[in-house]
Design an enzyme around this catalytic site. Structure first.
Site, mmCIF file in Angstrom:
data_model
loop_
_atom_site.group_PDB
_atom_site.id
_atom_site.type_symbol
_atom_site.label_atom_id
_atom_site.label_comp_id
_atom_site.label_asym_id
_atom_site.label_seq_id
_atom_site.Cartn_x
_atom_site.Cartn_y
_atom_site.Cartn_z
ATOM 1 C CG ASN A 130 -0.186 -0.132 2.490
ATOM 2 O OD1 ASN A 130 0.569 0.756 2.850
ATOM 3 N ND2 ASN A 130 -0.355 -1.261 3.186
ATOM 4 C CG ASP B 221 -6.852 -5.184 6.259
ATOM 5 O OD1 ASP B 221 -6.378 -5.251 7.404
ATOM 6 O OD2 ASP B 221 -7.410 -4.167 5.802
ATOM 7 C CE LYS C 118 8.817 -12.155 -14.246
ATOM 8 N NZ LYS C 118 9.522 -11.687 -15.413
ATOM 9 C CG PHE D 82 -2.542 5.642 13.076
ATOM 10 C CD1 PHE D 82 -1.880 5.396 14.267
ATOM 11 C CD2 PHE D 82 -2.372 6.880 12.470
ATOM 12 C CE1 PHE D 82 -1.071 6.356 14.841
ATOM 13 C CE2 PHE D 82 -1.561 7.844 13.027
ATOM 14 C CZ PHE D 82 -0.899 7.587 14.217
ATOM 15 C CE LYS E 149 -11.178 0.699 10.377
ATOM 16 N NZ LYS E 149 -10.411 1.420 9.357
ATOM 17 C CE LYS F 142 -8.921 -3.145 13.963
ATOM 18 N NZ LYS F 142 -7.814 -3.123 13.005
HETATM 19 N N1 CTP Z 1 -4.029 -3.333 11.863
HETATM 20 C C1 CTP Z 1 -3.379 -4.411 12.434
HETATM 21 N N2 CTP Z 1 -3.359 -5.611 11.789
HETATM 22 C C2 CTP Z 1 -3.935 -5.757 10.585
HETATM 23 C C3 CTP Z 1 -4.595 -4.654 9.991
HETATM 24 C C4 CTP Z 1 -4.604 -3.446 10.658
HETATM 25 O O1 CTP Z 1 -2.851 -4.284 13.535
HETATM 26 N N3 CTP Z 1 -3.872 -6.925 9.981
HETATM 27 C C5 CTP Z 1 -4.067 -2.049 12.596
HETATM 28 C C6 CTP Z 1 -3.412 -0.887 11.886
HETATM 29 O O2 CTP Z 1 -2.049 -0.774 12.216
HETATM 30 C C7 CTP Z 1 -4.211 0.311 12.353
HETATM 31 C C8 CTP Z 1 -5.571 -0.259 12.643
HETATM 32 O O3 CTP Z 1 -5.400 -1.677 12.751
HETATM 33 O O4 CTP Z 1 -3.696 0.841 13.549
HETATM 34 C C9 CTP Z 1 -6.619 0.046 11.615
HETATM 35 O O5 CTP Z 1 -6.258 -0.444 10.411
HETATM 36 P P1 CTP Z 1 -7.184 -0.293 9.082
HETATM 37 O O6 CTP Z 1 -6.537 -1.071 8.012
HETATM 38 O O7 CTP Z 1 -7.479 1.123 8.796
HETATM 39 O O8 CTP Z 1 -8.513 -0.909 9.520
HETATM 40 P P2 CTP Z 1 -9.002 -2.338 9.506
HETATM 41 O O9 CTP Z 1 -9.284 -2.680 10.901
HETATM 42 O O10 CTP Z 1 -8.066 -3.220 8.776
HETATM 43 O O11 CTP Z 1 -10.374 -2.213 8.735
HETATM 44 P P3 CTP Z 1 -10.691 -1.860 7.210
HETATM 45 O O12 CTP Z 1 -9.547 -2.348 6.393
HETATM 46 O O13 CTP Z 1 -11.930 -2.585 7.007
HETATM 47 O O14 CTP Z 1 -10.863 -0.366 7.130
#
Ligand code: CTP
Length: 392
Positions: free
Chosen positions: A210, A279, A289, A323, A337, A341
């Site tokens: 990302n 995610d 490859k 975040f 969130k 969490k």
């Molecule tokens: N985070 C994490 N582990 C993951 C994904 C995210 O610890 N596998 C943490 C990130 O570091 C951030 C927070 O969760 O502090 C929110 O991450 P974000 O990607 O914005 O939200 P998600 O909970 O993944 O939800 P969505 O993708 O549906 O917005």
């Protein structure tokens, strides 16, 4: 942090002079009264107007100019008032002149007159730095109480990779703030901070990732260190240099980040998950490859473990900060969130902040109070996030 501190920045004629503009800007951010004194050679490399605008004070280049005569603070009064004089970049020439007691321009005269703490960040070609005469002059300055920051190894103006680069402004800033005291309100506190995006391999040459630059997490690590904290920085691949003093744990994948966080999570005052953790990862990682064949290639993805949610489930006294990077319904999504969490605080930003030095954030605490902060640099925001975290 540097409120009520007067800093004289001497700029001599090295190409790194342009970096000193960033140093002025950061010193000003922290509240210092900055006065720039340039040699004639430096003024050919960077216009004094740049420094005048950034510092908000007249720039001294010549003690006999009409401008100097109109300066509200005469140079001797300035020399008396300064808490610190730093020369950055410091050329072989300026080091030589100071070592031999020469005071033939505005900068060397101020150096001669001031009782302030004196620091120099040299920058020159590697052979000049290794020249025994420069070595002798450096030793003389050190003997007279001068402190040296750098030089560093890296790419030089001549194209060589060697010693001679000026230390980066952020690192110089960290040293200055360390010396001039400032707030040490995080002394004795341990922080675990994650930063950057993770990379999930498809095959040996391709990955899913990302746009996270890591800037926010690194700014937090740096601010916490400056305020006296002990920092472990677990970071996905970024182009940033880890702040000196941090325990840096480089990782690549979400799985590696998960393992590293679990390994270091004990006895932390706070855990700040600023990383953009993937995610999903490819269900299968090919060891060779992948060759192109069909018009459409389906890629199957598997959920990664949510590190923050796992930390929230087994909370052990550390304050947990998440975040949320959102494109829409920012507050609603972030609230969800925070609760799901089990966090103490969540920082919401728009994805427009990705890769940028500036961000506009909202902070939501456990009680659901939303605080909107005006757009500002990630460095400034880092201190505010830490302030709010302390106030929880
Ligand atoms: N985070 C994490 N582990 C993951 C994904 C995210 O610890 N596998 C943490 C990130 O570091 C951030 C927070 O969760 O502090 C929110 O991450 P974000 O990607 O914005 O939200 P998600 O909970 O993944 O939800 P969505 O993708 O549906 O917005």
């Amino acid at each position: 942090m540097l409120k009520d501190k007067t800093i004289i920045l001497g700029v001599s004629g090295g190409i790194a002079a342009y970096k000193s503009a960033a140093l002025v800007s950061r010193l000003k951010d922290l509240g210092a009264d900055v006065w720039v004194v340039m040699t004639k050679e430096a003024a050919r490399l960077v216009a004094p107007l740049t420094f005048r605008t950034l510092s908000g004070n007249p720039v001294l280049t010549d003690l006999f100019s009409e401008d100097a005569a109109r300066t509200p603070v005469p140079h001797i009064a300035l020399a008396d008032r300064a808490d610190l004089l730093i020369i950055a970049p410091g050329t072989a020439n300026i080091i030589g002149k100071i070592a031999h007691g020469i005071a033939d321009d505005a900068l060397t005269t101020l150096v001669m007159a001031t009782q302030a703490r004196k620091v120099i960040a040299p920058a020159m070609n590697c052979n000049m730095w290794r020249n025994p005469l420069v070595g002798e002059n450096v030793a003389k300055l050190k003997g007279a109480g001068w402190e040296f920051i750098g030089p560093e190894e890296g790419k030089l103006a001549c194209g060589d990779y060697d010693i001679g680069r000026m230390t980066e402004p952020e690192e110089i800033l960290a040293r200055i703030t360390g010396w001039l005291g400032g707030q040490q309100d995080l002394k004795g506190k341990k922080f675990l901070i994650t930063a950057g995006g993770t990379r999930e391999a498809i095959d040996p040459v391709r990955y899913i990732s990302n746009r996270s630059s890591g800037k926010m997490g690194y700014a937090l690590a740096e601010a916490a260190l400056r305020r006296g904290a002990e920092v472990t920085l677990i970071s996905g691949p970024t182009h940033l240099k880890p702040p000196s003093g941090a325990k840096h744990v480089p990782v690549e994948t979400a799985r590696e980040m998960h393992e590293a966080v679990m390994e270091h999570k004990g006895e932390q005052f706070a855990i700040i998950m600023a990383a953009a953790v993937a995610d999903y990862r490819p269900t299968v990682t090919y060891w060779q490859k992948v060759k192109k064949s069909e018009d459409i290639l389906d890629l199957s993805l598997t959920r990664t473990a949510d590190i923050l949610a796992a930390l929230g489930q087994q909370k052990n006294g550390s304050r947990l900060v998440g975040f949320a990077a959102e494109t829409n319904d920012h507050i609603e999504n972030a609230h969800e969130k925070l609760n799901k969490k089990n966090l103490d605080m969540i920082v919401v930003n728009d994805i427009a902040a990705f890769e940028s030095d500036i961000s506009e954030i909202k902070i939501i605490n456990r009680a659901g109070r939303v605080e909107a902060l005006a757009p500002q640099t990630k460095n400034e925001l880092a201190d505010k996030i830490l302030d709010r975290l302390l106030g929880l």
